[in-house]
Write an enzyme that holds these catalytic residues in place. Sequence first.
Site, mmCIF file in Angstrom:
data_model
loop_
_atom_site.group_PDB
_atom_site.id
_atom_site.type_symbol
_atom_site.label_atom_id
_atom_site.label_comp_id
_atom_site.label_asym_id
_atom_site.label_seq_id
_atom_site.Cartn_x
_atom_site.Cartn_y
_atom_site.Cartn_z
ATOM 1 N N HIS A 34 0.160 -20.690 1.898
ATOM 2 C CA HIS A 34 1.261 -21.538 2.243
ATOM 3 C C HIS A 34 2.641 -21.142 1.303
ATOM 4 C CE1 HIS A 34 3.880 -24.271 4.514
ATOM 5 N NE2 HIS A 34 4.197 -24.834 3.126
ATOM 6 N N HIS A 97 5.879 -26.527 10.376
ATOM 7 C CA HIS A 97 5.453 -27.777 9.880
ATOM 8 C C HIS A 97 4.232 -28.233 10.802
ATOM 9 C CE1 HIS A 97 6.601 -31.392 6.965
ATOM 10 N NE2 HIS A 97 6.397 -30.226 6.399
#
Length: 731
Positions: A34, A97
Site C-alpha cells: 500500500h 479506501h
Amino acid sequence: MSLPESDRELITAELGREPTPAEANLFENLWSEHCAYRSSRPLLGAFHSAGEQVVIGPGDDAAVIAVPEPAAADTPAAERDPDEYSETYITLGIESHNHPSYVDPYDGAATGVGGIVRDTLSMGAYPIALADSLYFGDFEREHSQYLFEGVVEGISDYGNSIGVPTVAGSVDFHADYEGNPLVNVACVGLTDEERLVTAEAQQAGNKLVLFGNATGRDGLGGASFASEDLDEDAETEDRPAVQVGDPYSEKLLIEASETLIDENLVQSARDLGAAGLGGASSELVAKGGFGAEIELDRVHQREPNMNALEILLAESQERMCYEVTPEDVDRVAEIAERFDLGCSVIGEVSEGNYTCTFEDEVVVDVDPEFLAEGAPMNDLDAVDPEPAERDLPDADLNEAVESVISNPNTASKRWVYRQYDHEVGVRTAMKPGDDAAIMAIRETGGDRADRDADGSGTGLAISSGANPNWTSADPHGGARAVALENATNIAAKGAVPLAAVDCLNGGNPEKPDVYGGFKGIVDGLAEMCSDLSTPVVGGNVSLYNDSEAGPIPPTPTLAMVGTKAGYDAPPAALSGEGELLLVGDAGDSLGGSEYLNAAGGSDAFPTLPENPADLVATIAEVARAESTLATHDVSHGGLAVTLAELLTADAGADVAVDDAVALFDETPGRVVVETTDPESVREAFDGVAAVESLGEATADGELSLTVGDETVKLGAEAVAELRDVIPETLE
C-alpha cells in the site's frame, strides 16, 4: 500480517541489530504494498508525467498544475505556449479506501473523502471539488446493495458536512467485486505560487507540529491491512483497522489551514494517512534529506495509556503534520485554539536519523531514507489473457434495448448524486449527470473574498471513472478505452485535456494471470494518455483486492481535468430542433459491452482510433460552436443508451442504424451532436474521423430506433422508468 523474513534480514543488516517492536511495525507498514508500491513501481515508469503545465508531478501528497489563461484555455496543451499559463494553480489527487469500505462501508468511504481532502490541504490548496468512482458486486445481491448504500451515505455525509461539492464520478456493478468493493476518490484544490506548500522538509531546527484531532487507537495497521487479501471474517476481525471520521473537525481543519497558509506559517506539510504519524513525519523529513527527533509522549491523545506503537501508527483522522519555524510555533498554537483543534510540538527536523522516544526510551532510530524508500521491489511473473472470439447472440431487439437501458451500470445515477451537495462553494457551472462537471476557476491571491470574485473565467472540466467490463475483456485495450472515454467526456463539453491522475486497482499480484492483467491496464492507460498528450501527474495503487470470491477485475480509475474559456457548455439533452450526427469511428465489435453482458456471447474488444489527440481536440472545437445544441458521448451501453439519456419530455429522436453492432458498440471517442449546421461539423472532422447522419431530433419526446428493418419506439416516460432501476430497487 507480519514483517516478512527477507525484509527482516535486510533491515537487520542495515541497522546492525534486530529492529525494536516499534521499528518492525513501522517498516511493516511503510514497506507494505500500500505504501511502497513494491509490485507496481517497476511498471509505473511507463507514465508520461511532464509538461509545461506541471508544477509538481508524482511523489507529493497531490500534483500541482498551472491553469491556462482564458484566452488559451481552448488550445490543446501540446500547442500551448509556456507563457500562456496563469498564476492560478489547481491541485489534483486520488486515493482508494477499498478494504475499509468492505469492512465498514460508511466510515470506510467517509474517511476516504477526508484523506484526499487533507492531501489537498497539505499542498496549501483549498478543496473545491470531489469525484468518486465506486465499484460493487452484482446489483441484485442484497450485500452489494448494503455496501452501495453505506458507501454513498458515507461520502454524502462527510462531503456535505465539510462543504466540498462532489461533482463527478461513476458507479459500476460487476460480479467480481462482490467480496471486495472499490472506493476511489479524487479531489481538486485551488492555490497559487505564493500559497504553495510541499511535503519536503526545509530546514533542520524547525519544529514538527501535530495539528488537528487527538490521536486514538482507530486505524491501527491500516496500511498493512490494505496490503493483504480480504477473508470471510474481515467484516468483524478487521474493523479496528478502519478509521472513524469526524467531518466537523475536518471542516475546522480546512479553515485553520487557510489561516495558516494566509499567514505563511507552514514550511512543509503532510497529512496523517497510511501509517499515521510515523508515516507522515518520516516521509516528510526523508523527502527533504533530513532526519527528525520526535517525542511521542508529547502527542495529544484522546485515549489513556496509549503505548509508543499505538501513538506512532494509529491512523486517527483529521490530523496534519506541519513543519514550523521556532518563532511561529506560538502563533500556530493560537490558531489551533481559535478553531478548537489540538496542537502538539512533537519534535524537530534534524540532520541525523529518524528517532522517536517514549518515556525517555528510544523506540525508533533509523535512517529516514532507508525507511521511506528502501523497500525492495518485487519481480513477479505476468501472463497475458487470451483474446475473445466472436460469438454474438440472436437477441430480440426490443428486449435488448430495454435490457441495456435499464442495466444498473447504464441506468440513471441520479439517486447517487442527488445525495451530494454539488453546488456548495458556488463554483459548479455544470452539475453531475452530464458527461463532465465544469467548475469555475477564478484568479487566486489576496483573501478568500477576492479569490471568489469573478476573475479568470476559465472553466475546469472534470471526468472520473473506469469500466470493468472493458478491462475484464481486454486489460490493455480496455484501459486505453478508459483514458479515451474520460478525454471524450471532457471534449464533449468543449474542454481540452490538461492533466490526469490514476487509481490503479488490482487483485493479488503474486498470481501471474492477475499481475498480467494489472500490467495490461498500466501499459494501456499510459499509452493512451501519452497519445492524448495528457500527463499523468500522480495517482495511487491498490493491490491485493482479492477475497473468497476471487480477484477484482483490473480497474484503472482515471480522473482527468480539462480547460475551456468560460463556463458554458452544450448539455446532454436534446433541444428537438437540430440534426443528429454521430462523430468518431466505430469499432465494429462488441467485446466488453453491456449488450453482451446482458444477452451473453463474446467478441473481440473494439479497435480504438489511431489519432486520439486530433479527435478529442476536434470534438471540443465542435462542442464550442454556436450551432451545436447538444452533445453526449457514446460509451457504456452504446448508442442506445446515449440516445435514451439525451431524451427529454419535450425532445426526442428519430434514428436509424444498420444493425445491433452499430446500436450497442461501446467504442469511445464518439459523440452524438445535435446541430443546426451539419456541414460545418463534417468539415471540422474531414480527415480526422467519420461523421454519420443518424436522423433528426424531434419535438415529441419519443425515441424511435430503426435497426435494419425493425423499429423500437419508447416515450420519455417509459425510458425514465427503465432508467430508474436503482431507486426503484432500493426503495
